[in-house]
Scaffold this motif. Structure first.
Motif, PDB file in Angstrom:
ATOM      1  N   THR A 153     -13.455   0.421  -5.812  1.00 24.91           N
ATOM      2  CA  THR A 153     -12.492  -0.407  -5.083  1.00 24.91           C
ATOM      3  C   THR A 153     -11.194   0.352  -4.813  1.00 24.91           C
ATOM      4  OG1 THR A 153     -11.699  -1.353  -7.167  1.00 24.91           O
ATOM      5  CG2 THR A 153     -13.438  -2.537  -6.024  1.00 24.91           C
ATOM      6  N   LEU A 154     -10.653   1.000  -5.822  1.00 26.58           N
ATOM      7  CA  LEU A 154      -9.387   1.712  -5.643  1.00 26.58           C
ATOM      8  C   LEU A 154      -9.574   2.965  -4.786  1.00 26.58           C
ATOM      9  CD1 LEU A 154      -6.450   1.478  -6.363  1.00 26.58           C
ATOM     10  CD2 LEU A 154      -6.869   2.753  -8.450  1.00 26.58           C
ATOM     11  N   ILE A 206      -9.652   1.921  -1.180  1.00 27.75           N
ATOM     12  CA  ILE A 206      -8.292   1.642  -0.713  1.00 27.75           C
ATOM     13  C   ILE A 206      -7.588   2.940  -0.342  1.00 27.75           C
ATOM     14  CG2 ILE A 206      -5.999   0.922  -1.523  1.00 27.75           C
ATOM     15  CD1 ILE A 206      -7.356  -1.367  -3.000  1.00 27.75           C
ATOM     16  N   ARG A 207      -7.795   3.971  -1.175  1.00 28.09           N
ATOM     17  CA  ARG A 207      -7.174   5.278  -0.909  1.00 28.09           C
ATOM     18  C   ARG A 207      -7.691   5.870   0.397  1.00 28.09           C
ATOM     19  NH1 ARG A 207      -4.616   9.007   0.166  1.00 28.09           N
ATOM     20  NH2 ARG A 207      -3.680  10.609  -1.163  1.00 28.09           N
ATOM     21  N   ARG A 247      -0.467   1.757   1.906  1.00 26.59           N
ATOM     22  CA  ARG A 247      -1.254   1.955   0.688  1.00 26.59           C
ATOM     23  C   ARG A 247      -0.530   1.356  -0.520  1.00 26.59           C
ATOM     24  NH1 ARG A 247      -1.565   7.179   0.595  1.00 26.59           N
ATOM     25  NH2 ARG A 247      -0.172   7.603  -1.141  1.00 26.59           N
ATOM     26  N   ALA A 268      -1.240  -2.249  -0.457  1.00 23.48           N
ATOM     27  CA  ALA A 268      -2.644  -2.483  -0.797  1.00 23.48           C
ATOM     28  C   ALA A 268      -2.882  -2.300  -2.298  1.00 23.48           C
ATOM     29  CB  ALA A 268      -3.548  -1.542  -0.004  1.00 23.48           C
ATOM     30  N   VAL A 269      -2.279  -1.259  -2.864  1.00 25.86           N
ATOM     31  CA  VAL A 269      -2.407  -1.032  -4.307  1.00 25.86           C
ATOM     32  C   VAL A 269      -1.732  -2.159  -5.085  1.00 25.86           C
ATOM     33  CG1 VAL A 269      -1.732   0.486  -6.215  1.00 25.86           C
ATOM     34  CG2 VAL A 269      -2.657   1.473  -4.119  1.00 25.86           C
ATOM     35  N   TRP A 306      -4.135  -4.924  -5.096  1.00 25.38           N
ATOM     36  CA  TRP A 306      -5.224  -4.559  -6.014  1.00 25.38           C
ATOM     37  C   TRP A 306      -4.779  -4.739  -7.468  1.00 25.38           C
ATOM     38  CZ3 TRP A 306      -5.729  -0.971  -9.915  1.00 25.38           C
ATOM     39  CH2 TRP A 306      -7.027  -0.640 -10.335  1.00 25.38           C
TER      40      TRP A 306
END
Length: 486
Positions: free
Chosen positions: A104-105, A108-109, A118, A121-122, A125
């Motif tokens: 998942t992470l 996103i990256r 980002r 988004a992080v 998350w």
């Protein structure tokens, strides 16, 4: 976000279901701890391996494979009829859970190349990560109010089915790095190191610090040393230890680990205290923790603009102070319902924001080609924190309970053994006694358990203070990194 939510809910939901599981399966004190930790332990041991595997075969493929396996094993675990079967099911869930988290992470990256996008988004998350842990008690309370304890595992099906249907359409595949094969020896070494150390802590808490505990700690230390040595020699290591040369990266990983251990340890003893000592229903107990869960969501997102203006080595000690204050409140004011609600709120303010800030630092400090490795290290710290929260903090509560408990003389030998192991054991024994005898037994059990909570609260307050100093000294991001956007 669906698999993140599910995996993190699973970290705390079982702790809330322990009283009902203990009533149905009658596990020992050690088995109760293993029910919680088997999942996180296997997850932590395989996260780095799965992060590297995702870098090689693609994180979308790994995510979908893990989702299918997790859903199937969850259904099987829901119908366990023994403590051993439940522990085995939790371990298998950890295998597939390890496929979900790094993917998942890392995705996103890959998707968000712009730094500000980002970062947001992080933040989402990381907020989901914290919210999942915080929601575990609420989800568990609602399900246990109306259904059997197995329902907490069946939750995986409605969460993961949409991912399996929509994932192939909506998720892009990540860049692949086929630089080398996975190393089974490294995987084995990492799992032996974690498993042996956790076993040593559990054995010390449940029995005593004897030769078995010493042997376990020694085996874990040797396996850990061999793992590090092997990673430094391999041309393509399982864990890229070069990432730890960045002080902000390694400091953020440590802070991440400590903050999650505080949260999980708190949930471990609070959920039992509310349900067994204060005799609250699962739903009522879970609703008592809702204010903290709401704050985790709000603060996790609200900290994003603050992090853009305040340097991380200043911000994280401030946030860790909230976590320390939570345990100081419990240590000095006891463990009444009001105190626990306030403390849980303070704890979530700190941990919720720390998860966002520390994960952004971890991900930004790593080059794009090592996104999977950095993600896996971040989530390994998270899961090790979960294990240590239950093992160390939960183990301390258990050890104090066993040493301080003064049992009434009217108990027979079997009842004495059951009541002296855990608070749930005392509760089960009390169910078979007269009301007067049950009241006397539970008064002694509650006094011993509350004393354990006080001890752990003082210890954790000290650890939080130490974490503040570590963050202040280690998280000073060099000017050249700030200029580069890292």
């Amino acid at each position: 976000m669906l698999p993140v939510l599910l995996v993190t809910v699973d970290n705390t939901v079982l702790g809330f279901a322990l009283p009902k599981i203990a009533e149905a399966l009658r596990p020992s004190a050690s088995q109760q701890l293993w029910m919680i930790d088997a999942y996180s332990l296997v997850l932590a041991g395989l996260l780095v391996s799965m992060g590297s595997l995702g870098d090689r075969i693609g994180h979308r493929k790994l995510l979908l494979t893990g989702s299918l396996g997790f859903a199937i094993v969850s259904v099987l675990t829901a119908y366990s009829d023994s403590a051993v079967q439940l522990i085995a099911g939790r371990a298998c869930m950890g295998i597939f859970g390890a496929m979900l988290m790094p993917s998942t992470l890392a995705l996103i990256r890959s998707v968000f190349e712009d730094r500000e996008e980002r970062r947001l988004a992080v933040a989402i998350w990381a907020t989901t990560l914290t919210v999942g842990s915080a929601l575990g008690p609420l989800v568990g309370g609602v399900l246990l109010e109306f259904f059997s304890w197995g329902s907490i595992f069946l939750l995986a099906v409605p969460v993961l089915v949409p991912l399996l249907i929509l994932g192939p359409v909506l998720l892009p595949e990540s860049e692949r790095d086929a630089s080398g094969p996975l190393d089974p020896v490294s995987i084995l070494q990492s799992m032996v190191a974690l498993g042996a150390i956790v076993y040593g802590i559990k054995h010390s808490a449940s029995h005593s610090f004897d030769w078995m505990a010493v042997t376990a700690f020694a085996a874990g230390a040797v396996a850990g040393w061999m793992f590090v040595r092997r990673q430094l020699r391999l041309p393509v290591p399982l864990m890229d230890l070069s990432l730890f040369r960045n002080g902000t990266f390694s400091g953020s990983v440590l802070i991440n680990l400590m903050s999650l251990s505080f949260l999980i340890g708190f949930v471990f003893f609070t959920t039992q205290f509310l349900q067994i000592v204060l005799q609250m229903s699962p739903l009522s107990a879970s609703l008592a923790l809702v204010p903290g869960q709401i704050l985790a969501i709000v603060v996790g997102m609200a900290v994003v603009p603050v992090a853009q203006r305040l340097q991380v080595h200043v911000l994280i000690p401030i946030l860790m102070a909230f976590a320390g204050a939570a345990f100081l409140v419990v240590a000095t004011m006891g463990s009444s319902l009001t105190v626990l609600v306030v403390a849980f709120a303070l704890l979530n303010i700190g941990v919720g924001a720390i998860a966002t800030v520390s994960n952004d630092v971890i991900l930004s400090a790593a080059p794009p080609a090592k996104a999977g490795a950095a993600s896996a290290i971040s989530e390994t710290a998270y899961e090790v924190g979960v294990v240590l929260g239950t093992t160390v903090l939960g183990g301390l509560v258990t050890a104090y309970y066993r040493s301080a408990l003064q049992l009434p003389e009217f108990l027979n030998e079997v009842q004495t053994v059951l009541a002296s192991e855990t608070l749930s054991g005392a509760h089960n024994v009390a169910a078979d006694l007269s009301s007067a005898q049950a009241g006397e037994l539970m008064a002694q059990a509650a006094w011993a358990f509350e004393g354990g909570i006080g001890l752990v609260s003082w210890v954790t307050f000290g650890l939080a203070s130490m974490a503040m100093l570590i963050a202040w000294r280690s998280l000073r991001i060099p000017t050249n990194q700030l200029a580069d956007g890292h």
